[in-house]
Design an enzyme around this catalytic site. Structure first.
Site, PDB file in Angstrom:
ATOM      1  N   ASP A 195     -10.016   4.522  10.924  1.00 56.23           N
ATOM      2  CA  ASP A 195      -9.383   3.372  11.572  1.00 56.23           C
ATOM      3  C   ASP A 195      -9.715   3.263  13.052  1.00 56.23           C
ATOM      4  O   ASP A 195      -8.835   3.068  13.892  1.00 56.23           O
ATOM      5  CB  ASP A 195      -7.855   3.386  11.336  1.00 56.23           C
ATOM      6  CG  ASP A 195      -7.503   3.012   9.909  1.00 56.23           C
ATOM      7  OD1 ASP A 195      -7.805   1.880   9.513  1.00 56.23           O
ATOM      8  OD2 ASP A 195      -6.974   3.860   9.173  1.00 56.23           O
TER       9      ASP A 195
ATOM     10  N   ASP B 173     -11.743   7.396   6.625  1.00 57.67           N
ATOM     11  CA  ASP B 173     -10.898   6.233   6.898  1.00 57.67           C
ATOM     12  C   ASP B 173     -10.220   6.416   8.259  1.00 57.67           C
ATOM     13  O   ASP B 173      -9.007   6.499   8.356  1.00 57.67           O
ATOM     14  CB  ASP B 173      -9.866   6.129   5.766  1.00 57.67           C
ATOM     15  CG  ASP B 173      -8.919   4.958   5.955  1.00 57.67           C
ATOM     16  OD1 ASP B 173      -9.362   3.934   6.477  1.00 57.67           O
ATOM     17  OD2 ASP B 173      -7.741   5.083   5.571  1.00 57.67           O
TER      18      ASP B 173
ATOM     19  N   GLU C 262      -3.198  -3.063  -2.135  1.00 59.84           N
ATOM     20  CA  GLU C 262      -4.332  -2.475  -1.403  1.00 59.84           C
ATOM     21  C   GLU C 262      -4.735  -1.144  -2.028  1.00 59.84           C
ATOM     22  O   GLU C 262      -3.890  -0.283  -2.268  1.00 59.84           O
ATOM     23  CB  GLU C 262      -3.916  -2.262   0.064  1.00 59.84           C
ATOM     24  CG  GLU C 262      -4.991  -1.579   0.911  1.00 59.84           C
ATOM     25  CD  GLU C 262      -4.554  -1.380   2.374  1.00 59.84           C
ATOM     26  OE1 GLU C 262      -3.361  -1.592   2.686  1.00 59.84           O
ATOM     27  OE2 GLU C 262      -5.411  -1.010   3.191  1.00 59.84           O
TER      28      GLU C 262
ATOM     29  N   ASP D 109      -6.783  -3.923  10.770  1.00 59.08           N
ATOM     30  CA  ASP D 109      -6.010  -2.712  10.468  1.00 59.08           C
ATOM     31  C   ASP D 109      -6.715  -1.494  11.046  1.00 59.08           C
ATOM     32  O   ASP D 109      -7.615  -0.935  10.428  1.00 59.08           O
ATOM     33  CB  ASP D 109      -5.832  -2.553   8.948  1.00 59.08           C
ATOM     34  CG  ASP D 109      -5.047  -1.295   8.614  1.00 59.08           C
ATOM     35  OD1 ASP D 109      -4.386  -0.747   9.515  1.00 59.08           O
ATOM     36  OD2 ASP D 109      -5.098  -0.847   7.448  1.00 59.08           O
TER      37      ASP D 109
ATOM     38  N   LYS E   1      -7.073   2.506  -2.283  1.00 64.80           N
ATOM     39  CA  LYS E   1      -7.542   3.549  -1.371  1.00 64.80           C
ATOM     40  C   LYS E   1      -8.222   4.653  -2.162  1.00 64.80           C
ATOM     41  O   LYS E   1      -7.864   4.910  -3.310  1.00 64.80           O
ATOM     42  CB  LYS E   1      -6.368   4.107  -0.582  1.00 64.80           C
ATOM     43  CG  LYS E   1      -6.779   5.064   0.503  1.00 64.80           C
ATOM     44  CD  LYS E   1      -5.826   5.062   1.660  1.00 64.80           C
ATOM     45  CE  LYS E   1      -6.313   6.052   2.696  1.00 64.80           C
ATOM     46  NZ  LYS E   1      -5.512   6.055   3.888  1.00 64.80           N
TER      47      LYS E   1
ATOM     48  N   ASP F  17      -9.550  -2.924   1.981  1.00 58.87           N
ATOM     49  CA  ASP F  17      -9.625  -2.393   3.343  1.00 58.87           C
ATOM     50  C   ASP F  17     -10.990  -1.711   3.416  1.00 58.87           C
ATOM     51  O   ASP F  17     -11.290  -0.832   2.593  1.00 58.87           O
ATOM     52  CB  ASP F  17      -8.474  -1.392   3.551  1.00 58.87           C
ATOM     53  CG  ASP F  17      -8.495  -0.715   4.910  1.00 58.87           C
ATOM     54  OD1 ASP F  17      -9.571  -0.244   5.315  1.00 58.87           O
ATOM     55  OD2 ASP F  17      -7.432  -0.621   5.550  1.00 58.87           O
TER      56      ASP F  17
ATOM     57  N   TRP G 245       0.859  -1.191   0.000  1.00 64.02           N
ATOM     58  CA  TRP G 245       0.000   0.000   0.000  1.00 64.02           C
ATOM     59  C   TRP G 245       0.885   1.228   0.000  1.00 64.02           C
ATOM     60  O   TRP G 245       1.847   1.298   0.758  1.00 64.02           O
ATOM     61  CB  TRP G 245      -0.914   0.041   1.233  1.00 64.02           C
ATOM     62  CG  TRP G 245      -1.594   1.376   1.341  1.00 64.02           C
ATOM     63  CD1 TRP G 245      -2.627   1.826   0.583  1.00 64.02           C
ATOM     64  CD2 TRP G 245      -1.219   2.461   2.211  1.00 64.02           C
ATOM     65  NE1 TRP G 245      -2.927   3.129   0.937  1.00 64.02           N
ATOM     66  CE2 TRP G 245      -2.085   3.531   1.922  1.00 64.02           C
ATOM     67  CE3 TRP G 245      -0.250   2.626   3.200  1.00 64.02           C
ATOM     68  CZ2 TRP G 245      -2.012   4.756   2.589  1.00 64.02           C
ATOM     69  CZ3 TRP G 245      -0.160   3.840   3.867  1.00 64.02           C
ATOM     70  CH2 TRP G 245      -1.052   4.896   3.561  1.00 64.02           C
TER      71      TRP G 245
ATOM     72  N   HIS H 264     -11.621   2.059   2.933  1.00 61.87           N
ATOM     73  CA  HIS H 264     -11.079   2.718   1.751  1.00 61.87           C
ATOM     74  C   HIS H 264     -12.068   2.890   0.606  1.00 61.87           C
ATOM     75  O   HIS H 264     -11.674   2.930  -0.556  1.00 61.87           O
ATOM     76  CB  HIS H 264      -9.857   1.950   1.247  1.00 61.87           C
ATOM     77  CG  HIS H 264      -8.693   2.045   2.195  1.00 61.87           C
ATOM     78  ND1 HIS H 264      -7.437   1.604   1.880  1.00 61.87           N
ATOM     79  CD2 HIS H 264      -8.605   2.542   3.446  1.00 61.87           C
ATOM     80  CE1 HIS H 264      -6.623   1.812   2.897  1.00 61.87           C
ATOM     81  NE2 HIS H 264      -7.312   2.373   3.862  1.00 61.87           N
TER      82      HIS H 264
ATOM     83  N   HIS I   4      -8.342  -6.019   4.850  1.00 55.89           N
ATOM     84  CA  HIS I   4      -7.991  -5.269   6.040  1.00 55.89           C
ATOM     85  C   HIS I   4      -9.314  -4.928   6.695  1.00 55.89           C
ATOM     86  O   HIS I   4     -10.149  -4.259   6.085  1.00 55.89           O
ATOM     87  CB  HIS I   4      -7.235  -3.979   5.698  1.00 55.89           C
ATOM     88  CG  HIS I   4      -5.767  -4.155   5.633  1.00 55.89           C
ATOM     89  ND1 HIS I   4      -4.900  -3.111   5.419  1.00 55.89           N
ATOM     90  CD2 HIS I   4      -4.999  -5.254   5.800  1.00 55.89           C
ATOM     91  CE1 HIS I   4      -3.656  -3.575   5.433  1.00 55.89           C
ATOM     92  NE2 HIS I   4      -3.692  -4.875   5.655  1.00 55.89           N
TER      93      HIS I   4
HETATM   94  C1  RNT Z   1      -3.752   2.991   5.089  1.00 55.35           C
HETATM   95  C2  RNT Z   1      -3.863   1.534   4.837  1.00 55.35           C
HETATM   96  C3  RNT Z   1      -2.702   0.704   5.311  1.00 55.35           C
HETATM   97  C4  RNT Z   1      -2.202   1.115   6.661  1.00 55.35           C
HETATM   98  C5  RNT Z   1      -1.221   0.162   7.284  1.00 55.35           C
HETATM   99  C6  RNT Z   1      -0.494   0.776   8.434  1.00 55.35           C
HETATM  100  O1  RNT Z   1      -4.894   3.674   4.842  1.00 55.35           O
HETATM  101  O2  RNT Z   1      -5.039   1.041   5.370  1.00 55.35           O
HETATM  102  O3  RNT Z   1      -3.037  -0.628   5.263  1.00 55.35           O
HETATM  103  O4  RNT Z   1      -3.249   1.300   7.568  1.00 55.35           O
HETATM  104  O5  RNT Z   1      -0.390  -0.328   6.319  1.00 55.35           O
HETATM  105 ZN    ZN Z   2      -5.305  -1.066   5.335  1.00 51.56          ZN
END
Ligand code: RNT
Ligand code: ZN
Length: 419
Positions: free
Chosen positions: A296, A294, A225, A326, A227, A259, A184, A262, A286
């Site tokens: 998290d 996003d 990955e 994640d 985004k 993810d 990523w 994303h 993820h």
């Molecule tokens: C970032 C991605 C990625 C990170 C990690 C730390 O938006 O989700 O996967 O969160 O690699």
């Molecule tokens: Zn991620």
């Protein structure tokens, strides 16, 4: 009623619905879920001291952050004691452990910088997943790495990717578990770019050069990955959904990684899982919780988390989907954050395994939509909690409502003394 009686009552009720809770429990014990090291230290890592970049951000300043590899491992151990199920360790390249006074830049890191992590994982019977770190580094030029127009910058990051493939293969050989290596980058632009294709052409080329590093495809599973945007990278992301999905689809052995933070807010990754499983032998996830962006946040046992787990189980794809957590919350006890998220995803999987999927499918195929709606609704109030408590007990970890005592004790004894 004691725990066992509550379980037996629940088991009988599920049995009448056509669900064998004993098999559900036995099945879940064998499903690996990857635990991300970066929740423990706010994604700082050990190879540099600069700020977190790449458009991601941790917020909060709860005391007790792990500052060293020893503290991070100690905290992770505490978290592991409170989580049922099978775990895999998820590392970022920035968590390389150097000897005193040693520094090796990311294009030159090798297996020896991860020996301590390998011992940690092996002693705990865990495989390892890996992530090259394309952020928080002085060679990120103007916010770009693999898609940079600057040849030297691109070269540095390609070398980093290749070094990570070698490290991933080392992990797989040592642990005897394949290593999922996720790529990523936060590459993108804050404001409207004039050239959207150029960076993507360079990104594709860089990825191809990374994957040209020889490796055993049974041991290393590279992923890309996607985004949609990041903080300070709002207008354009080189590795968009279409870009990464198309890349994975056209490069043998490369997996798409979704993810669930994303995508646009009304897009659901639960729906995308079976769509990708139609075409890809394996995919990666993820698992996170986006709150308005996003962000998290810690994964909870919420609707979308449950739906994602259901789609994996219903598609009979527990062996085809690599699952990794994640998220990173610095606003609460970080060990508790690990535990809540891991337990929530375990709950979601167990709940999916306790769903009469065959019966529901038949109702759908026979167009008995009234009954389908009613049964799906009524499943929500089945005594799932008793099955969960039984699972925790069988895994030798504390059940709900008691494990937090451990967090309180650990915070007092260990985390409180940290600056
Ligand atoms: C970032 C991605 C990625 C990170 C990690 C730390 O938006 O989700 O996967 O969160 O690699
Ligand atoms: Zn991620």
């Amino acid at each position: 009623m004691d725990r066992k009686d509550a379980y037996l009552a629940a088991k009988e009720l599920y049995d009448r619905l056509g669900v064998d809770t004993d098999s559900a429990i036995a099945c879940l014990k064998e499903v690996p879920v990857s635990l991300h090291c970066w929740q423990g230290d706010d994604v700082k890592g050990f190879d540099q001291d600069g700020p977190l970049t790449g458009g991601i951000q941790t917020t909060g300043n709860y005391p007790g952050r792990a500052r060293t590899p020893q503290e991070l491992m100690q905290d992770m151990d505490q978290a592991l004691r409170l989580m049922p199920g099978k775990k895999k360790l998820n590392l970022h390249a920035s968590y390389a452990i150097f000897d005193d006074g040693e520094f090796v830049d990311r294009d030159r890191i090798g297996p020896k910088h991860f020996e301590k992590w390998v011992s940690f994982a092996k002693e705990r019977n865990m495989g390892i997943d890996f992530n090259p770190t394309f952020f928080s580094h002085n060679k990120v030029k103007d916010g770009l790495t693999l898609s940079s127009p600057d040849v030297e910058t691109r070269k540095f990051w390609i070398e980093h990717g290749r070094a990570c493939i070698r490290i991933s293969e080392y992990f797989a050989k040592e642990t005897k578990v394949p290593c999922v290596m996720n790529i990523w980058t936060g590459d993108g632009y804050k404001d409207i770019p004039a050239d959207r294709m150029g960076p993507r052409l360079r990104y594709r080329d860089s990825l191809e050069q990374i994957l040209a590093e020889p490796f055993d495809r049974k041991l290393v599973k590279p992923c890309v990955e996607s985004k949609v945007f990041g903080i300070g990278v709002e207008s354009y992301t080189a590795g968009s959904a279409e870009f990464t999905l198309s890349f994975a689809a056209t490069h043998e052995g490369c997996l798409p990684l979704m993810d669930n933070g994303h995508y646009h807010p009304t897009e659901m990754v639960s729906d995308k899982i079976p769509a990708l499983l139609v075409f890809f032998p394996e995919i990666a996830l993820h698992i996170t919780r986006p709150v308005r962006w996003d962000s998290d946040h810690v994964v909870l046992f919420d609707d979308e988390t449950r739906e994602m787990a259901k789609e994996i189980v219903r598609s009979d794809a527990l062996g085809r989907v690599y699952m990794a957590l994640d998220y990173f919350d610095a606003g609460i006890n970080r060990v508790a954050a690990w535990v809540v998220g891991f337990r929530s995803w375990q709950k979601a999987l167990l709940n999916a395994l306790c769903t009469p999927n065959e019966r529901l499918r038949k109702l759908q195929d026979q167009n008995r939509m009234t009954e389908l709606m009613i049964l799906q609704e009524e499943l929500k109030t089945c005594p799932f909690g008793a099955v969960w408590e039984e699972y925790c007990a069988q895994c030798g970890v504390p059940g709900d409502r008691v494990w937090f005592e451990e967090i309180v004790r650990y915070e007092q004894e260990v985390q409180k003394g940290r600056a």
